[in-house]
Design an enzyme around this catalytic site. Structure first.
Site, PDB file in Angstrom:
ATOM      1  N   GLY A 156      55.559  17.005  63.242  1.00 15.74           N
ATOM      2  CA  GLY A 156      56.056  17.857  63.007  1.00 15.74           C
ATOM      3  C   GLY A 156      55.431  19.034  62.786  1.00 15.74           C
ATOM      4  O   GLY A 156      54.048  19.219  62.694  1.00 15.74           O
ATOM      5  N   CYS A 157      55.807  20.333  62.452  1.00 13.85           N
ATOM      6  CA  CYS A 157      55.132  21.421  62.820  1.00 13.85           C
ATOM      7  C   CYS A 157      54.286  21.832  61.394  1.00 13.85           C
ATOM      8  O   CYS A 157      53.295  22.152  61.242  1.00 13.85           O
ATOM      9  CB  CYS A 157      55.913  22.955  63.011  1.00 13.85           C
ATOM     10  SG  CYS A 157      57.538  22.705  62.230  1.00 13.85           S
ATOM     11  N   HIS A 158      55.102  21.651  60.322  1.00 10.94           N
ATOM     12  CA  HIS A 158      54.348  21.648  58.916  1.00 10.94           C
ATOM     13  C   HIS A 158      53.300  20.785  58.998  1.00 10.94           C
ATOM     14  O   HIS A 158      52.238  20.960  58.232  1.00 10.94           O
ATOM     15  CB  HIS A 158      55.386  21.300  57.842  1.00 10.94           C
ATOM     16  CG  HIS A 158      56.530  22.274  57.589  1.00 10.94           C
ATOM     17  ND1 HIS A 158      56.086  23.547  56.885  1.00 10.94           N
ATOM     18  CD2 HIS A 158      57.892  22.592  57.612  1.00 10.94           C
ATOM     19  CE1 HIS A 158      57.233  24.327  56.647  1.00 10.94           C
ATOM     20  NE2 HIS A 158      58.248  23.499  57.247  1.00 10.94           N
TER      21      HIS A 158
END
Lengths: 343, 343, 343, 343
Positions: D150-152
């Site tokens: 995921g980006c976070h």
């Protein structure tokens, strides 16, 4: 490898040249000038260059032109004429691509009228070639001084010149409404460019007197073979990149579309959309591409023409690199093929 | 105290009506309908109303019109005609301000042509008054059904109608380029309205066929006493509120400015700037004010006219309240005097 | 009618004071100073005031305080101490609401440490009352010099002080991450505030040394009765208005919510959302309201507290008017009841 | 040349894959699926691809995997598990880089808890390698199924994992506040993602239950050798691209900086800024680069760590290409060296 210097590297067009040249493949950056920031690293001014190997910023006088093949000049209006005259006197074989407005007008009287003073380097003004690549490609190949066009101008001229040349548009009725993002205004600290003054709003600026008008006059009149004066009104849009011309005029829209489609069929950086399609500035963001659309107005006999490009790329530094490629006989698209960044 | 109902309270114009009516002073909100959100609190849909005392959202059929003096109708096109016909049949003394486009065109043929079907309430269409307050004030006072104008239309017509009426503008040469923020597109979930599709870019939309064009046709032709067709091209700007018309035409700009200055000298909600000044949409944000500017083009004999307002206030809910004030004989500016929010 | 003067009317907080005072109802604006713009109209600097009747901008020395009841001081840090000392010497009965940071710290040593020099008006520093209205209401009523709090500080303190006072939060674990729009940075021309430097991005600033930290120290320690040091990190968000504190700490979230709900039950300008609800800055835009939310973290024993307000209203000029209302015994909410502008 | 297929090409991560693969140099795009848009051209959905030669959009079942070497899967959660299981059954030698969350959690119980149902392809879940390139490089090289993070998560883990592994940070005190642009939310039509709902404001979302939390748990616990639970709170910023983690924790900031500087000294896509410098998301926009900064808090013994990247590039499609390069033994940076686009 060509060796390039950038005068005025601390502005947005300067930084955009650095971005493009670092990935060009056939150019190395030999010198970067920024007089008031001399001695600093480019990465201090532009965080995106933080970890990269670049020459320290210097003053113009510190740049050793003997090792330089091409000089990109991204200085503000006023300092440019002297700086380029000095550089070409020091090294007459140097090739120069100037991104300022200083050498765009061929008529000294027009220059004096629009800029408020006599030109300081009139012989060079005479020598300079207007760098609208798709229009003046042959002349650009043979010059040592390219006057890179304005961003509003490039946007409007790319569709208009073929139509004017083909006599497919009623030149007395042309109205150009242009909308630009903020990066075109440069990195100078001015109240009118603060975030809170620009975001969440829209307004016209430079009404009836924007200097890019003089370039429209020159190039449209040249294409028409007679004087053409158009109504041109620029606007500011709360966005960083992108410029968008909405052009209305009398004429046969379908014929206009046919002419433009054929004219630009083989051009790598001008895409004519299908008849009736309307471009969006965000779809060319970060690329050297121009999108052109033609729609028939519901008012009989009128046409709507839309043209959009990234003001920092095709409207400035990308076209400058395109012109450099031409001048040095490289493939014209070298270093310019990256795709638009959307979203 | 007047008692008001809002049909379609879950959209942006509905919420803007609630904002204005809650601080109006002579109106209480009796009912809020939103069929698909019936049973929810307004504060769930719009956080700004979180702590306030408001009627629960209901279906239209749950609204008891017997206690309602004025009905604001902010429904989407299509449901409006039936809903208003039903309401006026149930309570013929009701006053209605309709914010949809359904009753704006007086010509049934024009309606059918622009909207693709026969009107469902042709007698009401005939009865409705076009609610451009400054133009049709007297007729609005006497009606029970006000057709509140479109936002693009209000913006362009406020400067154009006095000029057309005074024959001070060459109607064959009028080009209207309009730029609007996103709130005018409503709160429906559509891909083209997502943040990433709208921010950081600019483009024309509804080219050559935007329905507001039909209102321009009707009102400009009415003012001119003959058919007037103008070129009208709307654009989307990455901002929430604000609409901005850039109008070019042949005519004497100084005379235009004099006419408009005199015409609007006593109007509380139209300010004509000094000759040569250009308005900005952000300076009317959140207010019911229209700013108009006139500049002489550098092309001899041409004028540039700029007009801007907040599409949700003077372009929709504010003008609706202004019309309600007129209909009920209140001071026209009641509840509408808050100043623009800038920055 | 009270008579008000504004020192520093050419900045954003000055313009916001003008917006609020023009519709206050019990105040008239007697003088507006802006030294470098003296002689110009307010409408030249802020288009939204274009058609309104306002005093011409003057220098501070031109302001006749004899007719002034309340002075709002929105000057930059540095000039404030002298200007207020001069004003109170000239007219000791004057009431002053200062929007700068100059009188917020009661401890001269803390002032010298955070601001780098000795205070120039130490007796006034001692006399000033910290103008966090909901916390220091009684002291504000009796003072002639209100030190209006910082915007980050107001946002974080409104939820934190009742929790600290009730010993419901582990003060050693408080982490405050704050995000603000650009209008809080003022209208000075700085490169870092240009549209292109701020839009389309996010970053922390003033890390580990933002001066509002000193106000947090003072007020949290005062509430706790012992020294409290919190980690505070401000960030810039590409928006005009709005400030948002995300606070994490050990403690019982449900108990925190109960304490805050009860504490603020009757406060007109602080709304505590239901347990688990999260506020959005846009829902308080343009209003004097603070929205507070409390959520239990999924890490056992930890709570998340959110607080948001409009930095120019409750974070500056709105709270200044609220304090003026208190000082003069007016209803505290006079002139401050307009609803948030969303969208 | 490798032959690539993209499942789910009509979303933003799909389009970003197309942008990167078209200029990769060692990959050709063989198939693009988008079930609900099958039969349309990619240029109809994304104007930036208007003039380019790309396969027509098809359904998944129409994709002929026999000629495909690598499958990028950018489908929404739910359809992914079946689609990948089907593809690998049809062609067991296929390499898959999955951009969804479906294969990121190695623990079936954790998956069921966070996603609300049993995993549909548990053997593949066991086989998949978590694609945080800089951390799991060796395992990625040898797998046929990469679960792109995921980006976070990528943003927070890149600085945290080396610190946790070196026991240089007090894991009980870690607070991660993350801020993301809108493109991470995808191209689905949802009210909460409309321009007017997102611009001019800021708010937390997914508070205390964002699914990326489970990836932080897994990877931080793996690095620590014991269970680590951190407080993680994501926020929405009105920007398209960019994600930014602000991390506070007890520990020696200077030591942290030294560890990270050494750890990432030779990594092409992670740049650790000088001690005390703070990154900005805009300086990595459009690039595959992560910028990390470390600052000592003014609270003794606490550190502030900042990390930022482009959520669509290093946070999604860029890291996917980086992983593909690894899997096929290409130079890891192939096709990923374009510089950030600023402004």
């Amino acid at each position: 490898m060509l060796s390039a210097a950038v005068y005025g590297a601390s502005g947005y067009t300067g930084a955009e040249l650095v971005r493009l040249l670092l990935r060009h493949g056939e150019v190395r950056i030999a010198a970067l000038s920024a007089d008031s920031n001399a001695g600093r690293r480019m990465g201090e001014l532009f965080g995106q260059f933080g970890g990269l190997d670049l020459p320290m910023l210097s003053t113009i006088t510190q740049v050793d032109l003997s090792e330089v093949d091409v000089l990109f000049c991204a200085l503000p209006h006023g300092t440019t004429q002297t700086a380029i005259a000095d550089a070409l006197r020091a090294k007459p074989t140097l090739k120069v691509v100037d991104l300022s407005a200083d050498f765009r007008l061929t008529d000294p009287a027009a220059y004096a009228r629009w800029y408020g003073h006599e030109h300081l380097a009139p012989q060079l003004q005479d020598e300079a070639v207007y760098g609208l690549t798709e229009v003046h490609r042959d002349a650009i190949r043979g010059t040592r001084l390219v006057a890179n066009p304005g961003c509003h101008t490039t946007t409007a001229l790319l569709p208009l010149i073929p139509l004017v040349a083909a006599d497919a548009i009623d030149t007395d009725t042309i109205v150009v409404t242009s909308a630009t993002g903020m990066s075109g205004a440069g990195r100078g600290a001015k109240v009118g460019m603060l975030f809170s003054e620009v975001s969440e709003g829209y307004h016209a600026y430079g009404v009836a007197n924007h200097r890019h008008t003089s370039e429209l006059d020159q190039e449209l009149s040249r294409a028409a073979g007679r004087e053409v004066l158009v109504t041109f009104t620029p606007h500011l849009v709360p966005m960083n990149r992108g410029i968008y011309a909405t052009i209305t005029a009398h004429g046969d829209a379908a014929r206009m579309h046919a002419i433009l489609s054929e004219h630009y069929a083989d051009e790598p950086f001008v895409t004519v959309l299908r008849f009736g399609e309307v471009p969006q500035s965000r779809h060319v963001r970060g690329s050297n591409t121009t999108h052109v659309g033609v729609v028939a107005d519901r008012v009989p006999g009128k046409a709507l023409i839309f043209s959009t490009l990234d003001n920092l790329v095709k409207g400035a530094s990308g076209q400058a690199v395109q012109n450099m490629n031409l001048v040095f006989g490289l493939d014209e698209g070298t270093g310019l093929r990256q795709l638009a960044l959307f979203p």
